[in-house]
Scaffold this active site. Structure first.
Site, PDB file in Angstrom:
ATOM      1  CB  CYS A   2     -49.419  14.592 -10.978  1.00  0.00           C
ATOM      2  SG  CYS A   2     -48.824  13.292 -12.076  1.00  0.00           S
ATOM      3  NE  ARG A  16     -50.658  16.219 -14.492  1.00  0.00           N
ATOM      4  CZ  ARG A  16     -51.521  15.232 -14.751  1.00  0.00           C
ATOM      5  NH1 ARG A  16     -52.236  15.243 -15.850  1.00  0.00           N
ATOM      6  NH2 ARG A  16     -51.626  14.214 -13.914  1.00  0.00           N
ATOM      7  CG  ASN A  79     -50.136   7.165  -9.586  1.00  0.00           C
ATOM      8  OD1 ASN A  79     -50.877   6.317 -10.059  1.00  0.00           O
ATOM      9  ND2 ASN A  79     -48.977   6.852  -9.022  1.00  0.00           N
TER      10      ASN A  79
END
Length: 316
Positions: A2, A16, A79
């Site tokens: 991401c 995001r 992540n």
């Protein structure tokens, strides 16, 4: 994988790209002020700031991927595999499971300084949400209109970094991502000068040559560089329409298209499942899915005094 970013015009914007190969029935979730936040290993919070965000649609608990509270503080988890190292319970610390940290911080913090004070005593534990949902390896970006920080739990412990660029992607750890920007200091939005050396008569044959060398691949380190460059050079008016539009263009510069990142044969690909943008000053969440239109939800259009979660399915 991401990418998250901040953007400041008249208002503060945060959001995001959520890039993954699997959807967990994401939905817009508003946690009103009187919804009891139940924590596994520390005291519950009965009354708190209202929160709006995008969460996994799995249980009646705000499993936020990213969110913003009514005081203008925003937070997102990205992540962070290979480096993330959650710790066992520690009786000398405030133990918060990784899936609880966004509601824990946003429920009681007005500013980055408030969040930093909470983080001093925090132990982010390896507690599972359920047997079907083990902890996701994450690190977090937290932002208000004045500052941004990154929170990482690694083997050595919990690190909190000031984030001068207001951008976060994935691996490697943030300090290494930030140092890597030194390799791109010569990039510019202006036409380059001929400093090649010798007496070569080199020509500027195209616009945009000042950014030659800017990464274009979708690896996390390259996305960090590109998103930082685009964000730092972005220009828009102060209106809501111009600001939100420009923020989505920043995210679009590093979005992932289906088919470009193969995760598993024959046809499982990572792609940008959704992109979102919070006006943190006004409590508005704008989002769009891979196939859907841009949509918005205003937390102040809902009853923030109730004790029940308010959910909206994403429009796809």
């Amino acid at each position: 994988m991401c990418t998250a970013a901040n953007y400041l015009t008249k208002c503060h914007y945060f959001g995001r790209n959520f890039d993954y190969e699997i959807s967990y029935n994401e939905r817009v979730t508003i946690t009103p002020r009187n919804y009891p936040l139940i924590f596994r290993d520390t005291e519950d919070i009965e009354n708190h700031y209202g929160i709006i965000g995008i969460a996994a649609g799995i249980d009646e608990y705000p499993l936020y991927y990213d969110a913003c509270n009514e005081k203008g503080l925003a937070m997102g988890g990205l992540n962070f595999p290979d480096y993330c190292d959650y710790k066992p319970l520690n009786e000398s610390k405030v133990n918060i499971a990784s899936f609880e940290i966004i509601p824990y911080i946003l429920s009681q913090s007005k500013t980055i300084n408030d969040a930093k004070r909470l983080l001093v005593d925090l132990n982010i534990s390896n507690e599972k949400f359920s047997t079907q949902l083990p902890p996701s390896p994450l690190h977090w970006i937290i932002s208000d209109r004045n500052a941004s920080i990154v929170v990482e739990v690694v083997k050595e412990g919990l690190n909190v970094y000031d984030n001068p660029v207001g951008v976060l992607t994935n691996n490697p750890p943030f300090d290494k991502q930030l140092f890597n920007l030194n390799n791109y200091m010569a990039l510019s939005n202006k036409a380059p000068e001929n400093t090649f050396g010798g007496n070569l008569d080199l020509a500027i044959y195209s616009r945009g040559m000042g950014s030659i060398g800017l990464p274009g691949d979708v690896s996390s380190q390259s996305r960090f560089v590109k998103a930082s460059f685009v964000k730092e050079n972005s220009v828009s008016g102060d209106s809501e329409k111009e600001s939100v539009s420009q923020f989505f263009h920043i995210l679009a510069s590093v979005e992932q298209q289906k088919g470009c990142t193969l995760v598993e044969e024959p046809d499982k690909f990572e792609y940008t499942i959704y992109s979102d943008c919070y006006n943190t000053d006004k409590g508005i969440l704008y989002y769009k899915t891979y196939d859907g239109p841009q949509t918005s939800v205003n937390m102040y259009d809902e009853n923030l005094e109730t004790d029940q979660l308010i959910n909206f399915e994403l429009i796809d």
